[in-house]
Design a protein around this motif. Structure first.
Motif, mmCIF file in Angstrom:
data_model
loop_
_atom_site.group_PDB
_atom_site.id
_atom_site.type_symbol
_atom_site.label_atom_id
_atom_site.label_comp_id
_atom_site.label_asym_id
_atom_site.label_seq_id
_atom_site.Cartn_x
_atom_site.Cartn_y
_atom_site.Cartn_z
ATOM 1 N N ASP A 152 0.892 -1.097 0.099
ATOM 2 C CA ASP A 152 -0.064 0.008 -0.044
ATOM 3 C C ASP A 152 0.671 1.125 -0.079
ATOM 4 N N GLY A 153 1.787 1.093 0.676
ATOM 5 C CA GLY A 153 2.945 2.319 0.684
ATOM 6 C C GLY A 153 3.584 2.614 -0.561
ATOM 7 N N CYS A 154 3.974 1.656 -1.273
ATOM 8 C CA CYS A 154 4.622 1.682 -2.505
ATOM 9 C C CYS A 154 3.630 2.523 -3.668
ATOM 10 N N LYS A 155 2.118 1.700 -3.227
ATOM 11 C CA LYS A 155 1.186 2.336 -4.441
ATOM 12 C C LYS A 155 0.908 3.876 -4.060
ATOM 13 N N THR A 156 0.967 4.182 -2.859
ATOM 14 C CA THR A 156 0.816 5.813 -2.503
ATOM 15 C C THR A 156 2.054 6.506 -2.865
ATOM 16 N N ALA A 157 3.251 6.044 -2.814
ATOM 17 C CA ALA A 157 4.543 6.684 -3.036
ATOM 18 C C ALA A 157 4.460 6.720 -4.707
ATOM 19 N N ALA A 158 3.923 5.871 -5.503
ATOM 20 C CA ALA A 158 3.870 5.795 -6.999
ATOM 21 C C ALA A 158 3.090 6.752 -7.502
ATOM 22 N N ARG A 159 2.013 6.748 -6.809
ATOM 23 C CA ARG A 159 0.663 7.779 -7.189
ATOM 24 C C ARG A 159 1.415 9.285 -6.640
ATOM 25 N N ALA A 160 2.022 9.419 -5.889
ATOM 26 C CA ALA A 160 2.563 10.755 -5.173
ATOM 27 C C ALA A 160 3.661 11.150 -6.426
ATOM 28 N N SER A 161 4.455 10.197 -6.688
ATOM 29 C CA SER A 161 5.747 10.390 -7.794
ATOM 30 C C SER A 161 4.922 10.921 -8.964
ATOM 31 N N ALA A 162 3.968 10.145 -9.349
ATOM 32 C CA ALA A 162 3.424 10.298 -10.967
ATOM 33 C C ALA A 162 2.951 11.886 -10.919
ATOM 34 N N ALA A 163 2.112 12.219 -9.703
ATOM 35 C CA ALA A 163 1.523 13.334 -9.529
ATOM 36 C C ALA A 163 2.677 14.579 -9.742
ATOM 37 N N VAL A 164 3.590 14.260 -8.704
ATOM 38 C CA VAL A 164 4.839 15.342 -8.936
ATOM 39 C C VAL A 164 5.417 15.660 -10.631
ATOM 40 N N ARG A 165 5.374 14.341 -11.108
ATOM 41 C CA ARG A 165 6.181 14.431 -12.425
ATOM 42 C C ARG A 165 5.047 15.130 -13.315
ATOM 43 N N GLN A 166 3.805 14.738 -13.239
ATOM 44 C CA GLN A 166 2.735 15.501 -14.183
ATOM 45 C C GLN A 166 2.873 16.991 -13.918
ATOM 46 N N ALA A 167 2.852 17.475 -12.650
ATOM 47 C CA ALA A 167 3.046 18.841 -12.283
ATOM 48 C C ALA A 167 4.140 19.574 -12.965
ATOM 49 N N LYS A 168 5.414 18.723 -12.623
ATOM 50 C CA LYS A 168 6.605 19.323 -13.159
ATOM 51 C C LYS A 168 6.269 19.801 -14.716
ATOM 52 N N ALA A 169 5.818 18.640 -15.420
ATOM 53 C CA ALA A 169 5.546 18.975 -16.844
ATOM 54 C C ALA A 169 4.819 19.984 -17.075
ATOM 55 N N ALA A 170 3.759 20.204 -16.477
ATOM 56 C CA ALA A 170 2.765 21.353 -16.605
ATOM 57 C C ALA A 170 3.384 22.634 -16.367
ATOM 58 N N ARG A 171 4.308 22.810 -15.333
ATOM 59 C CA ARG A 171 4.770 24.058 -15.049
ATOM 60 C C ARG A 171 5.972 24.322 -15.989
ATOM 61 N N HIS A 172 6.628 23.267 -16.442
ATOM 62 C CA HIS A 172 7.539 23.591 -17.442
ATOM 63 C C HIS A 172 7.072 24.077 -18.731
ATOM 64 N N ALA A 173 5.819 23.414 -19.060
ATOM 65 C CA ALA A 173 5.220 23.796 -20.332
ATOM 66 C C ALA A 173 4.757 25.333 -20.229
ATOM 67 N N ALA A 174 4.283 25.534 -19.065
ATOM 68 C CA ALA A 174 4.023 26.971 -18.845
ATOM 69 C C ALA A 174 4.932 27.986 -18.877
ATOM 70 N N ALA A 175 6.245 27.695 -18.458
ATOM 71 C CA ALA A 175 7.260 28.489 -18.428
ATOM 72 C C ALA A 175 7.770 28.715 -19.855
ATOM 73 N N VAL A 176 7.782 27.691 -20.762
ATOM 74 C CA VAL A 176 8.018 27.885 -21.957
ATOM 75 C C VAL A 176 7.079 28.453 -22.934
ATOM 76 N N ALA A 177 5.736 28.586 -22.497
ATOM 77 C CA ALA A 177 4.714 28.871 -23.246
ATOM 78 C C ALA A 177 4.835 30.096 -24.195
ATOM 79 N N PRO A 178 5.354 31.201 -23.639
ATOM 80 C CA PRO A 178 5.405 32.380 -24.404
ATOM 81 C C PRO A 178 6.260 32.140 -25.869
ATOM 82 N N ILE A 179 7.431 31.457 -25.917
ATOM 83 C CA ILE A 179 8.233 31.378 -26.632
ATOM 84 C C ILE A 179 7.685 30.202 -27.537
ATOM 85 N N ALA A 180 7.123 29.019 -27.118
ATOM 86 C CA ALA A 180 6.861 27.825 -28.028
ATOM 87 C C ALA A 180 5.527 28.503 -28.926
ATOM 88 N N LEU A 181 4.662 29.115 -28.076
ATOM 89 C CA LEU A 181 3.286 29.185 -28.959
ATOM 90 C C LEU A 181 3.636 30.414 -29.900
#
Length: 228
Positions: A152-181
């Motif tokens: 159960d702890g491993c599953k919780t950690a995996a979900r937390a890790s996936a959420a962190v990765r997704q949030a990181k990707a979204a923040r990076h996309a927002a950071a480069v948005a003005p140039i990329a768009l």
């Protein structure tokens, strides 16, 4: 002043529950409000302060360089409990501020990092001594149910890790948005946009340079974000 927020907790349980992160986020928000600063990005990490390899911290530093922003942390020990790490960071070309010590100079930061490092080592020694004493008394260490109890702890950690990765990707996309768009509106295809981003020195999420598929995923995230 533009700032990039970096938050860190030491355990997956803290990361998934928000314990610790919310207090740090509140401290950074208070600092930003007091100084009329704009938080351009936030990066959160679940990692021990003893470890120097921090993907989220590396991304935060890249965002600071991209936006010419200052890295802000709630407390100095959230950055590291390692003197050499702090010293290298101070020489890395990115300004950073700890909310609990907003006016600290380089000497003060070195001294506090040394104290934090010593404290970490003492905690480690006390923990090892306590475990050895318990083992000597015949206490059986570890979980009697074995690895199954950790599932159960491993599953919780995996979900937390996936959420962190997704949030990181979204923040990076927002950071480069003005140039990329802007490049996309100029009619450049994904391969041409990647080449131009690399030419301008814009950091990719992986840190290994841009390529067409990265650009496609970034533009897709931006479209989803704009639609939302």
């Amino acid at each position: 002043m533009q700032i990039v927020s970096y938050l860190r907790v030491s355990t997956a349980r803290q990361g998934s529950s928000g314990l610790g992160l919310e207090a740090q986020r509140a401290a950074v928000a208070g600092f930003a409000a007091a100084g009329a600063c704009t938080v351009v990005s936030e990066f959160a990490e679940v990692e021990s302060g003893a470890k120097n390899r921090r993907p989220q911290l590396a991304a935060a530093l890249a965002a600071c360089k991209l936006h010419r922003a200052t890295l802000v942390i709630a407390k100095l020990d959230r950055l590291a409990r390692n003197v050499a790490f702090i010293a290298n960071l101070m020489d890395g070309g990115v300004e950073f501020v700890a909310c609990d010590l907003p006016h600290a100079n380089r000497l003060t930061l070195h001294l506090l990092a040394a104290i934090a490092e010593h404290e970490r080592e003492m905690i480690s020694q006390r923990t090892k001594a306590a475990l050895q004493a318990a083992k000597a008394r015949g206490v059986r260490l570890g979980n009697p149910n074995g690895a199954a109890a950790l599932l159960d702890g491993c599953k919780t950690a995996a979900r937390a890790s996936a959420a962190v990765r997704q949030a990181k990707a979204a923040r990076h996309a927002a950071a480069v948005a003005p140039i990329a768009l802007s490049l996309a509106k100029d009619g450049l295809n994904n391969r041409e946009i990647a080449r131009e981003l690399n030419r301008r020195g814009v950091p990719s999420q992986s840190g290994n340079g841009w390529y067409a598929e990265q650009v496609r995923r970034t533009l897709l995230r931006l479209q989803v974000s704009l639609a939302a």
